[in-house]
Design a protein around this motif. Structure first.
Motif, PDB file in Angstrom:
ATOM      1  N   THR B  49       4.502   7.261  14.793  1.00  0.00           N
ATOM      2  CA  THR B  49       3.268   7.829  15.317  1.00  0.00           C
ATOM      3  C   THR B  49       2.698   6.970  16.433  1.00  0.00           C
ATOM      4  O   THR B  49       2.273   7.478  17.476  1.00  0.00           O
ATOM      5  N   GLU B  50       2.711   5.655  16.214  1.00  0.00           N
ATOM      6  CA  GLU B  50       2.132   4.765  17.226  1.00  0.00           C
ATOM      7  C   GLU B  50       2.920   4.855  18.526  1.00  0.00           C
ATOM      8  O   GLU B  50       2.349   4.883  19.614  1.00  0.00           O
ATOM      9  N   VAL B  53       2.116   8.611  19.895  1.00  0.00           N
ATOM     10  CA  VAL B  53       0.708   8.888  20.183  1.00  0.00           C
ATOM     11  C   VAL B  53       0.068   7.734  20.956  1.00  0.00           C
ATOM     12  O   VAL B  53      -0.550   7.937  22.005  1.00  0.00           O
ATOM     13  N   GLY B  54       0.253   6.504  20.438  1.00  0.00           N
ATOM     14  CA  GLY B  54      -0.414   5.371  21.081  1.00  0.00           C
ATOM     15  C   GLY B  54       0.153   5.060  22.443  1.00  0.00           C
ATOM     16  O   GLY B  54      -0.580   4.921  23.424  1.00  0.00           O
ATOM     17  N   SER B  58      -1.855   8.456  24.714  1.00  0.00           N
ATOM     18  CA  SER B  58      -3.072   7.801  25.209  1.00  0.00           C
ATOM     19  C   SER B  58      -2.833   7.205  26.598  1.00  0.00           C
ATOM     20  O   SER B  58      -3.758   7.165  27.414  1.00  0.00           O
TER      21      SER B  58
END
Lengths: 121, 184
Positions: B49-50, B53-54, B58
């Motif tokens: 996820t990181e 998404v991160g 972002s």
């Protein structure tokens, strides 16, 4: 010497704390709004570390049940942080949208310039 | 340990560098390092996820915001001494407090002996899903995930409203931002 030993055993926490205060420092000391949001996400990253570090068990595997494995790391922090990451990105998106709107209205993304503009009106 | 030190160095660079494009690139690198650390900490789902998404979404969101605003940070106008002193002081107190915490990687700490252990033992009987994280996320804590989805939906609507207000019909940019919010 004992202090040094303590610090190596708690190295994760030391880095967590470093990231935490670096994030807060950026939020407090920088007036650029995008930089402030980045500081906020660094602070969030430190919280991820703070949650995940105690859940790790040395010699354990990721918490996926399989034959031949007995020791699993703690799955509960993973679930909580999974939620936190996604919510963090959602709030980051809203913050950036606000910055874009402020830039349209005031022509600046520096906090003190916007405040000065507001006082003149 | 090396990864964590690298992360600390990148954070220092983020604090110092004033070109915002460079800062966003550093933030992406920071997120990938974070994902690697999560792999090491056995949190494979979180690491995935990181990384997506991160480091992915972002970074794209921040680049979009930079495109719509400015990419340089103004030099500081007031003294940085007091914030540095406060930050170092708070950090020292927190490090002193953390020395009493249980050491890294032990199995018999309070964190690892109650709820997490129970989930691992019961998950095959209750949900029959081998991935414990998935089972807890979607089954045991399903309402939590539902609330999270509501939060993301609200954030998407908020971004949409903020960016479309006062700009009329010609708002191409918010389509991408809103799509990013939904995809996460």
């Amino acid at each position: 010497m004992e202090i040094l030993d303590q610090i190596t055993r708690h190295y994760n926490y030391v880095i967590t704390i470093f990231l935490m205060i670096a994030g807060v420092y950026i939020v407090v000391a920088k007036s650029n709004m995008i930089k402030t949001l980045i500081g906020l996400s660094i602070f969030q990253a430190s919280v991820y570390l703070l949650y995940l570090s105690p859940g790790k068990i040395i010699g354990g595997t990721p918490p996926i049940i399989g034959e031949g494995y007995e020791v699993y790391s703690n799955p509960l922090p993973h679930v909580l942080i999974l939620t936190a990451i996604v919510v963090g990105v959602a709030t980051l998106a809203v913050g950036l949208a606000l910055v874009v709107r402020i830039h349209e209205a005031f022509g600046s993304i520096e906090e003190d310039e916007v405040l000065r503009e507001l006082e003149h009106e | 340990m090396v990864l964590l030190t690298l992360m600390a160095l990148i954070t220092l660079a983020i604090v110092r560098v004033r070109n915002l494009f460079a800062v966003v690139a550093l933030t992406g690198a920071f997120s990938f390092l974070m994902a690697s650390v999560m792999m090491v900490l056995d949190a494979v789902d979180v690491a995935m996820t990181e990384a997506s998404v991160g480091a992915g979404i972002s970074t794209v969101l921040m680049l979009g915001a930079l495109y719509l605003t400015k990419s340089r940070e103004a030099p500081p106008r007031f003294s940085q001494v007091i914030p540095v002193v406060v930050a170092v002081g708070v950090g020292a107190v927190l490090v002193y407090g953390s020395l009493e915490l249980p050491g890294f990687g032990l199995a018999d700490t309070p964190v690892n002996t109650h709820v997490g252990e129970a989930y691992i033992q019961r998950v095959m009987y209750d949900a029959d899903i081998p991935n414990v994280v998935t089972a807890v996320l979607a089954s045991y804590r399903g309402y939590d995930t539902l609330g999270e989805t509501a939060v993301i939906f609200t954030a998407g609507i908020g971004v949409l409203l903020l960016l479309s207000r006062g700009r009329g019909e010609d708002s191409q940019a918010d389509g991408g931002e809103e799509g990013g919010g939904d995809a996460s």
